[in-house]
Design a protein around this motif. Structure first.
Motif, PDB file in Angstrom:
ATOM      1  N   GLU A  63       5.304  76.974 -19.262  1.00 20.43           N
ATOM      2  CA  GLU A  63       5.153  76.582 -17.862  1.00 20.43           C
ATOM      3  C   GLU A  63       5.014  75.077 -17.695  1.00 20.43           C
ATOM      4  O   GLU A  63       5.125  74.562 -16.585  1.00 20.43           O
ATOM      5  CB  GLU A  63       3.938  77.278 -17.249  1.00 20.43           C
ATOM      6  N   CYS A  64       4.713  74.360 -18.757  1.00 22.81           N
ATOM      7  CA  CYS A  64       4.596  72.904 -18.660  1.00 22.81           C
ATOM      8  C   CYS A  64       5.963  72.302 -18.355  1.00 22.81           C
ATOM      9  O   CYS A  64       6.962  72.673 -18.963  1.00 22.81           O
ATOM     10  CB  CYS A  64       4.050  72.319 -19.960  1.00 22.81           C
ATOM     11  N   GLY A  65       5.998  71.398 -17.415  1.00 25.39           N
ATOM     12  CA  GLY A  65       7.282  70.768 -17.067  1.00 25.39           C
ATOM     13  C   GLY A  65       7.231  70.167 -15.686  1.00 25.39           C
ATOM     14  O   GLY A  65       6.202  69.678 -15.222  1.00 25.39           O
ATOM     15  N   PHE A 102       3.595  68.562 -15.602  1.00 25.40           N
ATOM     16  CA  PHE A 102       2.358  69.258 -15.228  1.00 25.40           C
ATOM     17  C   PHE A 102       2.246  70.593 -15.944  1.00 25.40           C
ATOM     18  O   PHE A 102       3.201  71.363 -15.998  1.00 25.40           O
ATOM     19  CB  PHE A 102       2.332  69.468 -13.709  1.00 25.40           C
ATOM     20  N   CYS A 103       1.050  70.876 -16.509  1.00 24.92           N
ATOM     21  CA  CYS A 103       0.743  72.176 -17.115  1.00 24.92           C
ATOM     22  C   CYS A 103      -0.233  72.885 -16.189  1.00 24.92           C
ATOM     23  O   CYS A 103      -1.412  72.509 -16.126  1.00 24.92           O
ATOM     24  CB  CYS A 103       0.129  71.998 -18.506  1.00 24.92           C
ATOM     25  N   PRO A 104       0.217  73.894 -15.431  1.00 25.98           N
ATOM     26  CA  PRO A 104      -0.583  74.443 -14.343  1.00 25.98           C
ATOM     27  C   PRO A 104      -1.850  75.180 -14.724  1.00 25.98           C
ATOM     28  O   PRO A 104      -2.790  75.230 -13.960  1.00 25.98           O
ATOM     29  CB  PRO A 104       0.382  75.401 -13.648  1.00 25.98           C
ATOM     30  N   ASP A 105      -1.898  75.761 -15.923  1.00 27.98           N
ATOM     31  CA  ASP A 105      -3.051  76.579 -16.263  1.00 27.98           C
ATOM     32  C   ASP A 105      -3.773  76.021 -17.482  1.00 27.98           C
ATOM     33  O   ASP A 105      -4.260  76.750 -18.321  1.00 27.98           O
ATOM     34  CB  ASP A 105      -2.611  78.027 -16.515  1.00 27.98           C
ATOM     35  N   ALA A 106      -3.830  74.712 -17.566  1.00 26.61           N
ATOM     36  CA  ALA A 106      -4.553  74.090 -18.667  1.00 26.61           C
ATOM     37  C   ALA A 106      -6.049  74.288 -18.450  1.00 26.61           C
ATOM     38  O   ALA A 106      -6.487  74.691 -17.379  1.00 26.61           O
ATOM     39  CB  ALA A 106      -4.227  72.595 -18.738  1.00 26.61           C
ATOM     40  N   LYS A 227       8.364  75.999 -10.589  1.00 26.43           N
ATOM     41  CA  LYS A 227       8.841  75.230 -11.742  1.00 26.43           C
ATOM     42  C   LYS A 227      10.338  75.007 -11.639  1.00 26.43           C
ATOM     43  O   LYS A 227      11.104  75.912 -11.280  1.00 26.43           O
ATOM     44  CB  LYS A 227       8.519  75.963 -13.041  1.00 26.43           C
ATOM     45  N   VAL A 228      10.745  73.785 -11.925  1.00 25.34           N
ATOM     46  CA  VAL A 228      12.178  73.453 -11.916  1.00 25.34           C
ATOM     47  C   VAL A 228      12.784  73.931 -13.222  1.00 25.34           C
ATOM     48  O   VAL A 228      12.348  73.524 -14.316  1.00 25.34           O
ATOM     49  CB  VAL A 228      12.374  71.921 -11.754  1.00 25.34           C
TER      50      VAL A 228
END
Length: 230
Positions: A63-65, A102-106, A227-228
């Protein structure tokens, strides 16, 4: 006859002892099987939990990106003159936001957001108060939408705690503006997986509004991002 009865009694007692011993032996033989069975079940459960954690970590890493706003969020503005609100909560119908890296669930999503590169743009002529006369007045006399079609904010990684530092390009000048993030939510099963909410205060140049010695706008944003895919 008495001897025969005694023999039969002793024989039956011997059989009973053998039967009891066999039952005890059978039970004792079952214990290792039960123990190893429980061990296997507990191991399988541990493996299952470990697998879930690993799957989650792999999913989060994927999910990071780069993330982009969709059409589900909103941006609203209220305008104040000398502490008095002169424009109620009014929305902009057109805006875009990009959050890169951005990593949404860090473990600390705010820190991840602060380390991301964020760009947000609002189209000035998309303001919508529900009154076309008011909208036209704001567009031409306050936002100068023909000359300055967009209001742009870019992060500069100078924030702390729940604040995002950045620079706002507004009416031909640049000023430091912090976004006060009140909430970050992540739901992997919904459209708009990431939701970021907060407020920011923008000072409006006083020379453009002589009656107001203190003139500012408070923007309230609720961004929904997807997410793109690369």
């Amino acid at each position: 006859d008495r001897v025969g009865v005694q023999y039969l009694g002793n024989h039956q007692a011997t059989r009973n002892r053998h039967s009891r011993n066999e039952k005890v032996t059978t039970k004792m033989a079952m214990y290792p099987s039960i123990f190893f069975g429980l061990l296997l079940l507990s191991t399988a459960k541990i493996d299952h939990v470990t697998g879930t954690v690993l799957d989650q970590e792999m999913r989060l890493a994927s999910e990071c990106g780069n993330w982009k706003t969709n059409n589900q969020g909103n941006v609203k503005v209220s305008v104040f003159c000398n502490g008095k609100r002169v424009l109620g909560s009014t929305r902009f119908n057109k805006f875009d936001g990009i959050v890169s890296g951005f990593c949404p669930d860090a473990e600390n999503p705010m820190a991840s957001l602060q380390n991301s590169a964020i760009t947000a743009e609002i189209e000035s002529d998309s303001i919508d108060s529900g009154d076309e006369t008011v909208d036209e007045h704001i567009k031409h006399h306050h936002l100068k939408s023909v000359e300055y079609p967009k209001v742009t904010w870019k992060s500069n990684n100078n924030g702390s705690d729940h604040l995002l530092g950045g620079a706002l390009d507004f009416l031909g000048s640049t000023q430091s503006v912090e976004l006060d993030v009140s909430d970050i939510k992540y739901n992997p099963n919904s459209k708009g997986k990431v939701k970021i909410s907060g407020t920011s205060t923008v000072v409006v140049p006083v020379e453009r509004n002589p009656p107001c010695s203190d003139f500012y706008a408070v923007y309230k944003f609720n961004m929904h991002l997807d997410k793109v895919e690369e």
